[in-house]
Design an enzyme around this catalytic site. Sequence first.
Site, PDB file in Angstrom:
ATOM      1  N   GLY A 112       1.140  -1.489   0.274  1.00  0.00           N
ATOM      2  CA  GLY A 112      -0.182   0.180   0.210  1.00  0.00           C
ATOM      3  C   GLY A 112       1.156   1.127  -0.114  1.00  0.00           C
ATOM      4  O   GLY A 112       0.632   2.306  -0.333  1.00  0.00           O
ATOM      5  N   ASP A 135       6.112  -9.989   4.281  1.00  0.00           N
ATOM      6  CA  ASP A 135       5.483 -11.016   3.455  1.00  0.00           C
ATOM      7  C   ASP A 135       6.145 -11.485   1.795  1.00  0.00           C
ATOM      8  O   ASP A 135       5.662 -11.984   1.598  1.00  0.00           O
ATOM      9  CB  ASP A 135       4.289 -10.428   3.450  1.00  0.00           C
ATOM     10  N   GLY A 178       0.667 -13.625   6.680  1.00  0.00           N
ATOM     11  CA  GLY A 178       0.270 -13.739   5.358  1.00  0.00           C
ATOM     12  C   GLY A 178      -0.377 -13.792   4.534  1.00  0.00           C
ATOM     13  O   GLY A 178      -1.475 -15.656   4.519  1.00  0.00           O
TER      14      GLY A 178
HETATM   15  O1  F6P Z   1       2.197  -7.037   5.858  1.00  0.00           O
HETATM   16  C1  F6P Z   1       2.243  -7.118   6.967  1.00  0.00           C
HETATM   17  C2  F6P Z   1       1.291  -7.894   8.164  1.00  0.00           C
HETATM   18  O2  F6P Z   1       1.945  -9.095   8.985  1.00  0.00           O
HETATM   19  C3  F6P Z   1       0.645  -8.797   7.213  1.00  0.00           C
HETATM   20  O3  F6P Z   1       1.701 -10.347   7.454  1.00  0.00           O
HETATM   21  C4  F6P Z   1      -0.917  -9.458   7.968  1.00  0.00           C
HETATM   22  O4  F6P Z   1      -1.304 -10.452   7.417  1.00  0.00           O
HETATM   23  C5  F6P Z   1      -0.149  -7.886   8.407  1.00  0.00           C
HETATM   24  O5  F6P Z   1       0.332  -6.890   8.585  1.00  0.00           O
HETATM   25  C6  F6P Z   1      -1.628  -7.666  10.214  1.00  0.00           C
HETATM   26  O6  F6P Z   1      -2.084  -6.421   9.725  1.00  0.00           O
HETATM   27  P1  F6P Z   1      -1.900  -5.266  11.398  1.00  0.00           P
HETATM   28  O7  F6P Z   1      -0.942  -5.298  12.072  1.00  0.00           O
HETATM   29  O8  F6P Z   1      -2.801  -4.230  10.740  1.00  0.00           O
HETATM   30  O9  F6P Z   1      -2.713  -6.745  11.953  1.00  0.00           O
END
Ligand code: F6P
Length: 358
Positions: A112, A135, A178
């Site tokens: 993003g 990821d 992921g």
């Molecule tokens: O993109 C990195 C990540 O750690 C993903 O593997 C996971 O699905 C997501 O971010 C979790 O996001 P947040 O920290 O916003 O819960």
Amino acid sequence: MRVGILTSGGDCQALNATMRGVAKALYKMFEDVEIVGFDDGYKGLIYADYRIMQPNDFSGILTKGGTILGTSRQPFKLMRVPDENGLDKVEAMKHTYRKLKLECLVVLGGNGSQKTANLLREEGLNIVSLPKTIDNDLWGTDMTFGFQSAADIATNAIDCIHTTAASHGRVFIVEVMGHKTGWLTLHAGLAGGADIILLPEIPYDMDIVVNAIRSRSKQGKGFSILAVAEGAISREDSLLSKREFKEKKKSGLVYPSIAYEIGAQITERTGQEVRVTVPGHMQRGGEPCPCDRVLSSRMGAAAAVLIRKKKYGYMVAIRNDELTEVPLEEVAGKLKTVDPNSSIIREAKMIGISFGDE
Ligand code: F6P
């Protein structure tokens, strides 16, 4: 010369190590460089929350996890939507950049964040970006920083489960981060000796998963370990449209996550006891591993070289162990996914790992 820097999106272990690499190389290349650090990612750029960094700020942070600047998620799809006070976020970012007379902005971010970096490039800002994410799913680079540290932690979780699984003769599921791609699950699953690995890119068939567990039992192996990605999906669900999938989730039994859903199905079909472990955000925590420290230092230096050359609008990347750069417009919006026909999947299958697909 003033260079802005920010860390955006979910954090990871090597953000500080990368900023240190950028800063050390910049201070060495230019006598008059001043680095402006924005707080909490693009939020700091929007609301002009920043600090002038000192060379000392970048010392002693090679091994420090998290980010000294803080980070936040500012969804790309909301960038063109005014904030609650009607502020135009894109105009606000441009205003801060111009007010501070920045030569360029260095963005450390995942998917993003790279899209927003590209948007700012289109709006005329000088951007250099760096590929951050556990990821490893950024298009254009063989590796992102953060991935190898997270793989170490997820592997360690599977290693720990191994000893207890062997004592109890149960089925254990380790859910690895992921949602969209399965790189982390694939690497941790292989490194941790998982018996079954389920990835978003390879929709699983529950009959095949259950058969793999039964066949282990028949061979006298009392336990099975599954490494399951957060975004693992069954074959039948993969055929649904996004909306149908959401509807199905709402109408059915709601599990905390996919690992629990798969666990319930395994118990129902095999009668075996199942335990689920979700290491969650532990995977983004702690110190960067040595491989990430090396990658981050190299990438940081490469970003400084782009600034010296005034080569803007690129993301630093690594390919075949050589540092290079990819145009942001090529990176933005593209995911690097696991190819189900790639050699790593074939090799994993050769050593008996089931991906629930054949
Ligand atoms: O993109 C990195 C990540 O750690 C993903 O593997 C996971 O699905 C997501 O971010 C979790 O996001 P947040 O920290 O916003 O819960």
